[in-house]
Scaffold this active site. Structure first.
Site, PDB file in Angstrom:
ATOM      1  N   ASP A 179       9.682   8.701   4.422  1.00 39.79           N
ATOM      2  CA  ASP A 179      10.638   7.843   3.714  1.00 39.79           C
ATOM      3  C   ASP A 179      11.738   8.603   2.983  1.00 39.79           C
ATOM      4  OD1 ASP A 179       9.604   5.387   4.554  1.00 39.79           O
ATOM      5  OD2 ASP A 179       7.987   5.526   3.108  1.00 39.79           O
ATOM      6  N   TYR A 200       8.450  -2.239   2.130  1.00 37.98           N
ATOM      7  CA  TYR A 200       7.744  -1.661   0.980  1.00 37.98           C
ATOM      8  C   TYR A 200       8.681  -1.367  -0.180  1.00 37.98           C
ATOM      9  CZ  TYR A 200       2.838  -0.128   0.886  1.00 37.98           C
ATOM     10  OH  TYR A 200       1.484  -0.051   0.721  1.00 37.98           O
TER      11      TYR A 200
HETATM   12 NI    NI Z   1       0.272   0.925   1.449  1.00 37.98          NI
END
Ligand code: NI
Length: 644
Positions: A304, A388
């Site tokens: 990420d 997320y």
């Molecule tokens: Ni997770």
């Protein structure tokens, strides 16, 4: 209650200040003037090239330091990557480096262009129709990094393997309905869909997964009374430009599109002496490996930071209410792929939090109690990576403790399954929806400066004294310290059963009891990877195989998985640098801490996850001669009371 304040911003530029809007524009225009064909380029990032340490540490406002911008460009036509260095003070190009065979991170514009391209592909439309979906407007396509599994395509093409979902209306949580089994492989340089891989139709899950206050079926609670944070005299911190002072702490805030939050030159005022602790601290890399070996999910492992740019994905905290109390926000100036300044307003939040008890003792004979409240300064930023959310929080405490914490929230990655199946590699969220097992690894680069540049790292664990003459009752145990002399010795794992921690000491500065001054790195939750040693993941993310790494400082060693982890075949970063096994004893050194959050998904993580936490602490351990927070005054509450 949130109160916003404006604090005077100094006009003086410090050499560590992130680039201003004007500086980003100037850098872009200086690059553009020197490009042969503007239209084939995308801007990946523009950031300050930090001056050498010696210049920073001896800086005074009378000294002029050249402001240098480092710019990364992607040439869609040649598929090459370019690194430029621009002197903003002299308005000249200092350096231009052209690299082949590397892929910079995926850009925000590429995400949306990729989604459009996939939705326009007739092959994709046919595959989606097989799943009963005809309205392409409601289809969501997320560009997942392709990784590198050794194919020629991965070597030569800027790839993503896009996954898709479908909403039932524009406000719906699309992640509740994966278009399972479909992977659109896209060349990001040409924005062409190379192929659509279809691993078989699985019906769309039935239930929606909405979580908005106006969307849930349960009635909202009506018994939460207001809990307000009031700071009638304002906050206890002071801000001057990017410099922050609070309760003996002094540091500078930085921010980059790749790392997000950066802390610079952190010091603590110990009875009038400004003592350095950290020169620079930042998130150096992240990776999220998934454990499902089936063809739909076996290439999912998102880096990420290096593949997506965690700073570029920072939220503007004016949307939603993230912090309580008196807040100071900082805007950051990044760049769009087409070279426009992208200002994220309120990307960084600075505020104070009450944190319960700092210390207490009641003398039962005199019935006198002394108690002090703990308070912490919070420097935070929150990034959204498609489904997320990652909140990054640095905390500074009154007793000299530094803490870093990641708050993991948002929506788990999902997979549709046939009703009645009990998946081995995923947890059931609904009878027809599951979430694969996965892990989140974070690596923090801690450029330490404990009372000076030259530091040493030691390992401390506790051993039982064997029973015998010196231990007749068998109760003996003791802490044992070992100096880590070389990079290989410093590659270590946590060991909670031996109470292992590591100390960053300054061998040349002794404390009141004659030991070297030190800060200890206290591991908290952690995990090891479960991917096979020979897997692509472990080759590319070697940094996750050890929790501790220590290297001698090098300005070119910044990211734990190397400069360009996207589609990298592997081996770069920490494993490569440390293979020469350099000396790390009494050196200017960098400590790298890897921490892994292990996520076996719970039904309660759906449809939006209550925040999970992972972090570590740096605690003074013989840095001070006694509890440094004795001078914290007792609190007399204005509102409420400590009397019964
Ligand atoms: Ni997770």
């Amino acid at each position: 209650m949130t109160q916003l304040i404006t604090i005077n911003t100094s006009k003086e530029i410090n050499p560590l200040d992130p680039l201003s809007k004007e500086e980003v524009s100037k850098a872009v225009s200086l690059v553009s003037q020197n490009l042969e064909d503007n239209t084939s380029y995308r801007f990946v990032s523009v950031e300050l090239l930090e001056p050498p340490k010696e210049k920073i540490l001896s800086f005074t406002p009378t000294i002029e330091i050249d402001r240098i911008a480092k710019i990364i460009l992607l040439n869609n036509k040649t598929t090459q990557t370019e690194e430029w260095k621009i002197s903003l003070s002299q308005e000249i190009v200092l350096d231009r480096l052209i690299l082949s065979g590397v892929q910079p991170n995926i850009l925000l514009d590429e995400f949306s262009e990729c989604e459009e391209a996939v939705k326009a592909s007739s092959e994709f439309q046919k595959a989606v129709a097989l799943r009963g979906v005809t309205n392409m407007d409601l289809v969501m396509v997320d560009a997942w990094s392709a990784g590198n599994f050794g194919t020629a395509e991965e070597k030569n093409t800027r790839l993503v393997r896009a996954l898709s979902w479908v909403r039932s209306d524009p406000d719906d949580n699309g992640y509740a309905r994966p278009l399972e089994g479909l992977i659109a492989v896209v060349d990001l340089n040409t924005m062409q869909v190379l192929r659509v891989e279809d691993y078989g139709v699985i019906p769309l899950p039935k239930d929606s997964g909405n979580y908005g206050a106006d969307q849930i079926e349960t009635e909202l609670r009506n018994d939460l009374k207001p809990l307000q944070v009031i700071q009638p005299e304002g906050p206890s911190f002071e801000v001057n430009g990017w410099e922050v002072s609070w309760q003996k702490w002094k540091f500078r805030i930085g921010f980059t599109s790749r790392e997000g939050l950066v802390l610079h030159t952190l010091t603590y005022d110990d009875q009038g002496q400004e003592r350095p602790i950290l020169y620079r601290a930042s998130l150096s890399e992240m990776v999220v490996p998934y454990g499902d070996p089936g063809p739909n999910h076996n290439r999912q492992n998102a880096f990420d930071a290096g593949e997506y740019g965690i700073g570029m994905l920072a939220n503007s905290l004016e949307l939603g209410c993230d912090c309580l109390g008196v807040i100071r926000y900082f805007d950051v100036n990044l760049i769009t792929s087409r070279g426009n300044v992208a200002t994220i307003k309120n990307a960084i939040c600075l505020h104070e939090e009450d944190f319960g008890t700092l210390w207490k003792h009641t003398d039962w004979r005199t019935n006198k109690a002394e108690v002090r409240r703990s308070r912490r300064l919070v420097i935070s930023s929150i990034s959204t990576v498609a489904n997320y959310e990652y909140g990054f929080f640095w905390y500074l405490y009154l007793d000299g403790t530094i803490e870093f914490q990641v708050k993991l929230t948002g929506i788990v990655n999902t997979a549709a399954i046939k009703a009645g199946d009990r998946p081995k590699y995923a947890s059931l969220l609904k009878e027809d929806l599951a979430a694969p097992i996965h892990q989140h690894f974070f690596n923090l680069r801690l450029d330490m400066q404990v009372d000076g540049m030259k530091n040493t790292v030691t390992e401390v664990h506790t051993e039982a004294e064997p029973p015998g003459e010196t231990n007749p009752l068998g109760n003996g145990f003791f802490a044992k310290t070992t100096v880590l002399k070389t990079e290989l010795e410093a590659q270590q794992l946590i060991d909670p059963f031996s109470a292992r921690y590591w100390k960053i000491i300054n061998p040349s500065v002794k404390n009141a009891v004659g030991d070297p001054v030190s800060y200890k790195l206290m591991p908290m939750e952690n995990a090891i990877p479960f991917a096979d040693k020979e897997s692509s993941l472990i080759k590319r993310a070697g940094f996750i195989t050890k929790h501790l790494w220590v290297t001698p400082y090098s300005p070119t060693e910044m990211y734990a998985a190397g400069d360009y982890p996207n589609q990298n075949l592997g081996g770069d970063g920490l494993p490569k640098w440390t293979s020469s096994n350099r000396n790390i004893e009494n050196e200017d050194l960098v400590v790298w801490y890897t921490m892994g959050h292990h996520h076996v998904v719970r039904p309660e993580d759906w449809p939006v996850m209550p925040a999970a936490y992972i972090g570590f602490m740096l605690k003074p351990s013989g840095f001070f001669s006694q509890n440094p927070s004795l001078d914290v005054p007792p609190t007399s509450p204005l509102h409420g009371s400590c009397k019964a």
